[in-house]
Design a protein around this motif. Structure first.
Motif, PDB file in Angstrom:
ATOM      1  N   VAL A  76     -13.107  -4.408   4.902  1.00  0.00           N
ATOM      2  CA  VAL A  76     -11.755  -4.099   4.338  1.00  0.00           C
ATOM      3  C   VAL A  76     -11.617  -4.844   2.894  1.00  0.00           C
ATOM      4  CG1 VAL A  76      -9.543  -3.592   4.490  1.00  0.00           C
ATOM      5  CG2 VAL A  76     -11.028  -3.335   6.421  1.00  0.00           C
TER       6      VAL A  76
ATOM      7  N   ARG B 189      -6.175  -0.075  -0.276  1.00  0.00           N
ATOM      8  CA  ARG B 189      -7.198  -0.588   0.811  1.00  0.00           C
ATOM      9  C   ARG B 189      -8.389   0.228   1.012  1.00  0.00           C
ATOM     10  NH1 ARG B 189      -7.017   0.307   6.534  1.00  0.00           N
ATOM     11  NH2 ARG B 189      -7.443  -1.578   7.546  1.00  0.00           N
TER      12      ARG B 189
ATOM     13  N   TYR C 147      -9.099  -5.165  -0.550  1.00  0.00           N
ATOM     14  CA  TYR C 147      -7.813  -4.841  -1.203  1.00  0.00           C
ATOM     15  C   TYR C 147      -8.072  -5.080  -2.526  1.00  0.00           C
ATOM     16  CZ  TYR C 147      -5.862  -4.953   3.597  1.00  0.00           C
ATOM     17  OH  TYR C 147      -5.911  -4.816   4.849  1.00  0.00           O
TER      18      TYR C 147
ATOM     19  N   GLU D  61       0.917  -1.204  -0.227  1.00  0.00           N
ATOM     20  CA  GLU D  61      -0.015   0.234   0.040  1.00  0.00           C
ATOM     21  C   GLU D  61       0.927   1.128  -0.006  1.00  0.00           C
ATOM     22  OE1 GLU D  61      -3.953   1.821   2.340  1.00  0.00           O
ATOM     23  OE2 GLU D  61      -2.622   0.303   3.193  1.00  0.00           O
TER      24      GLU D  61
END
Length: 114
Positions: free
Chosen positions: A76, A66, A78, A59
């Motif tokens: 969450v 994210r 990704y 990230e």
């Protein structure tokens, strides 16, 4: 004049990749966003701690996005950034080379190579 941090493009690319897990994470994310648990199942052998650390590094490098959804329970996801997708594209030929030579690579006595 600014001093360059890398000696060549390959040096820079390897610095971004940094180890065996990042390539596998990139590969797992190529078809779309995944939640943490899905990603952990998609990358066999990786520990939860290592996955968290690798995702943070990726990230920071701009390879992975994210997305935090403010809901209960928390969610969450990704996903690859455009930058991450370009690295995945660049690694595809290396993966093909590995598949082509898999038998030979698996026969290497790795305990003697290191």
């Amino acid at each position: 004049m600014k001093t360059r941090a890398f000696t060549c493009g390959l040096d820079a690319a390897i610095a971004v990749m940094g180890g065996k897990w990042k390539g596998l994470i990139l590969f797992a994310l190529q078809d779309g966003p995944l939640r943490f648990g899905e990603l952990r199942r998609a990358v066999p052998g990786i520990s939860e701690r290592v996955l968290i650390l690798q995702l943070r590094e990726m990230e920071t490098a701009g390879l992975v996005h994210r997305e935090v959804y403010r809901q209960v329970p928390p969610k969450v996801e990704y996903s690859l950034t455009d930058f991450g997708r370009t690295l995945n594209t660049a690694m595809a030929p290396l993966g093909e080379w590995g598949e082509e030579h898999l038998d030979r690579i698996e026969s290497i006595p790795w305990d003697q190579v290191k």
